[in-house]
Design a protein around this motif. Sequence first.
Motif, short mmCIF file in Angstrom:
data_model
loop_
_atom_site.label_atom_id
_atom_site.label_comp_id
_atom_site.label_asym_id
_atom_site.label_seq_id
_atom_site.Cartn_x
_atom_site.Cartn_y
_atom_site.Cartn_z
N GLN A 70 17.85 6.12 34.50
CA GLN A 70 19.03 5.27 34.72
C GLN A 70 19.61 5.39 36.13
OE1 GLN A 70 21.83 5.30 31.54
NE2 GLN A 70 23.18 3.80 32.48
N PRO A 71 19.54 6.55 36.80
CA PRO A 71 20.10 6.61 38.15
C PRO A 71 19.30 5.84 39.20
CG PRO A 71 19.97 8.79 37.15
CD PRO A 71 19.17 7.88 36.30
N TYR A 72 18.09 5.42 38.85
CA TYR A 72 17.19 4.82 39.83
C TYR A 72 17.11 3.30 39.69
CZ TYR A 72 15.69 9.63 40.57
OH TYR A 72 15.67 10.97 40.86
N HIS A 73 16.63 2.66 40.73
CA HIS A 73 16.43 1.21 40.73
C HIS A 73 15.06 0.89 40.13
CE1 HIS A 73 16.78 -2.92 42.04
NE2 HIS A 73 15.62 -2.84 42.66
N LEU A 74 15.02 -0.08 39.22
CA LEU A 74 13.77 -0.49 38.59
C LEU A 74 13.30 -1.82 39.16
CD1 LEU A 74 14.66 0.07 34.79
CD2 LEU A 74 13.98 1.78 36.50
N ILE A 75 12.00 -1.94 39.35
CA ILE A 75 11.38 -3.23 39.68
C ILE A 75 10.45 -3.57 38.52
CG2 ILE A 75 9.89 -4.51 41.25
CD1 ILE A 75 10.85 -2.75 43.51
N ILE A 76 10.79 -4.61 37.79
CA ILE A 76 10.02 -5.02 36.61
C ILE A 76 9.18 -6.23 36.98
CG2 ILE A 76 10.18 -5.85 34.23
CD1 ILE A 76 13.03 -4.43 34.26
N VAL A 77 7.88 -6.12 36.77
CA VAL A 77 6.97 -7.23 37.05
C VAL A 77 6.50 -7.79 35.71
CG1 VAL A 77 4.90 -7.99 38.26
CG2 VAL A 77 6.24 -6.08 39.18
N GLN A 78 7.00 -8.97 35.38
CA GLN A 78 6.69 -9.60 34.11
C GLN A 78 5.36 -10.34 34.20
OE1 GLN A 78 9.73 -12.19 32.57
NE2 GLN A 78 8.33 -13.23 31.16
N ASP A 79 4.43 -9.96 33.35
CA ASP A 79 3.13 -10.62 33.31
C ASP A 79 3.15 -11.70 32.23
OD1 ASP A 79 0.52 -11.08 34.11
OD2 ASP A 79 -0.33 -9.47 32.88
N GLY A 80 2.16 -12.59 32.27
CA GLY A 80 2.05 -13.60 31.23
C GLY A 80 3.03 -14.75 31.41
N ASP A 81 3.48 -15.30 30.30
CA ASP A 81 4.31 -16.51 30.28
C ASP A 81 5.65 -16.29 30.99
OD1 ASP A 81 5.70 -18.81 29.71
OD2 ASP A 81 5.64 -18.59 27.53
N PRO A 82 5.89 -16.96 32.12
CA PRO A 82 7.14 -16.75 32.85
C PRO A 82 8.37 -17.34 32.16
CG PRO A 82 5.84 -18.46 33.91
CD PRO A 82 4.98 -17.89 32.83
N SER A 83 8.15 -18.19 31.17
CA SER A 83 9.29 -18.77 30.46
C SER A 83 9.86 -17.82 29.40
CB SER A 83 8.89 -20.09 29.80
OG SER A 83 7.97 -19.87 28.74
N LYS A 84 9.12 -16.77 29.09
CA LYS A 84 9.59 -15.80 28.11
C LYS A 84 10.66 -14.91 28.73
CE LYS A 84 7.95 -11.97 25.19
NZ LYS A 84 6.79 -11.15 24.80
N THR A 85 11.68 -14.60 27.98
CA THR A 85 12.75 -13.74 28.45
C THR A 85 12.48 -12.29 28.06
OG1 THR A 85 14.38 -15.51 28.30
CG2 THR A 85 15.23 -13.26 28.36
N ILE A 86 12.45 -11.43 29.05
CA ILE A 86 12.25 -10.00 28.81
C ILE A 86 13.62 -9.33 28.74
CG2 ILE A 86 11.35 -7.84 29.78
CD1 ILE A 86 9.12 -9.67 28.88
N LYS A 87 13.87 -8.62 27.66
CA LYS A 87 15.16 -7.94 27.49
C LYS A 87 15.07 -6.52 28.01
CE LYS A 87 16.57 -10.70 23.48
NZ LYS A 87 16.95 -10.68 22.04
N VAL A 88 16.07 -6.17 28.83
CA VAL A 88 16.16 -4.83 29.41
C VAL A 88 17.44 -4.19 28.87
CG1 VAL A 88 16.29 -3.50 31.55
CG2 VAL A 88 15.00 -5.65 31.49
N PRO A 89 17.37 -2.96 28.36
CA PRO A 89 18.59 -2.31 27.84
C PRO A 89 19.71 -2.29 28.88
CG PRO A 89 16.64 -1.03 27.28
CD PRO A 89 16.18 -2.10 28.21
N GLU A 90 20.92 -2.36 28.41
CA GLU A 90 22.08 -2.37 29.30
C GLU A 90 22.18 -1.04 30.07
OE1 GLU A 90 25.71 -3.31 27.38
OE2 GLU A 90 25.02 -5.26 26.63
N GLY A 91 22.76 -1.14 31.27
CA GLY A 91 23.05 0.06 32.04
C GLY A 91 22.01 0.40 33.08
N PHE A 92 20.91 -0.34 33.12
CA PHE A 92 19.88 -0.08 34.12
C PHE A 92 20.04 -1.03 35.31
CE2 PHE A 92 17.94 1.84 30.40
CZ PHE A 92 17.34 2.98 30.93
#
Length: 347
Positions: free
Chosen positions: A33-55
């Motif tokens: 949680q203290p660090y910055h995340l870079i999320i690379v979403q593969d596959g269908d770009p129209s799909k919404t990826i849920k990330v837990p709150e606080g990150f």
Amino acid sequence: MAAAAPPLKDELDIVIPTIRNLDFLEMWRPYFQPYHLIIVQDGDPSKTIKVPEGFDYELYNRNDINKILGPKASCISFKDSACRCFGYMVSKKKYIFTIDDDCFVANDPSGKQINALEQHIKNLLCPSTPLFFNTLYDPFREGSDFVRGYPFSLREGVPTAVSHGLWLNIPDYDAPTQLVKPRERNTKYVDAVLTIPKGTLFPMCGMNLAFDRDLIGPAMYFGLMGDGQPIGRYDDMWAGWCTKVICDHLGLGIKTGLPYIWHSKASNPFVNLRKEYKGIFWQEEIIPFFQSATLSKDSTTVQKCYIELAKQVKEKLGKIDPYFVKLADAMETWIQAWDELNPPTAN
């Protein structure tokens, strides 16, 4: 007394490739949680990826990659975890830690949770010893040192570019081994970190990996894999072979061993076999190529080394299959894209 700040808090990005909601981050929350995340979403770009709150995070899908890189986006794999290397490219931090979304916090033999990120940082901040093997493993770990007979002239070591972690539970096996040993699990916790000797290649796994982006970042290209390509599941190993040759040439080190993570899910061996089939044959020629690869004295930067290696890939491996000509072109495109997003700064 105030709690100590997390190590390298403002100098490290965590890169995660995914096609699903990132519920796994809940288990990692105390460490990530203290660090910055870079999320690379593969596959269908129209799909919404849920990330837990606080990150704290930024998320890129295929549309973002195409928009940022334009025609050069062709070098980033689609429908394959190799897409993670886009995160390496857009990061502005000195260090990268990358992890798969089916990897969880492991426990050491005493039952204590392992802070994998903390151990990777320790590995990266201590020198490596690729020029002479220390039989007591990493001499820079607490409770260890150089053994009798180790040359004093080599005890300073070299900068560590890569920290390669391991996995409990599901081992990182190829498809044939998965099929032969479907129930095998890794329960062995080996409390050791060692430097991979100069001139020795290794099969790098990208699911628990950290590196110094300033030292070796441009070499961490995970190749052309997945959709539209004749091969998959060789992305991290390709990056590892290229990186090792360049590290050896530039006088940098790679460590392997601790930390462990808990790899929770075995991928389908039949699907894996389809992806790996050609690679299983090709690697018998790819590995001797890398074992004999040499770089010129003019290759004084990672980018120059990588371009020189790409030309050798085209010339020598291109005879195996036209795919390697395409891959070599993509390697050069990758460096062009890297330099555009990361222009060199004047000293």
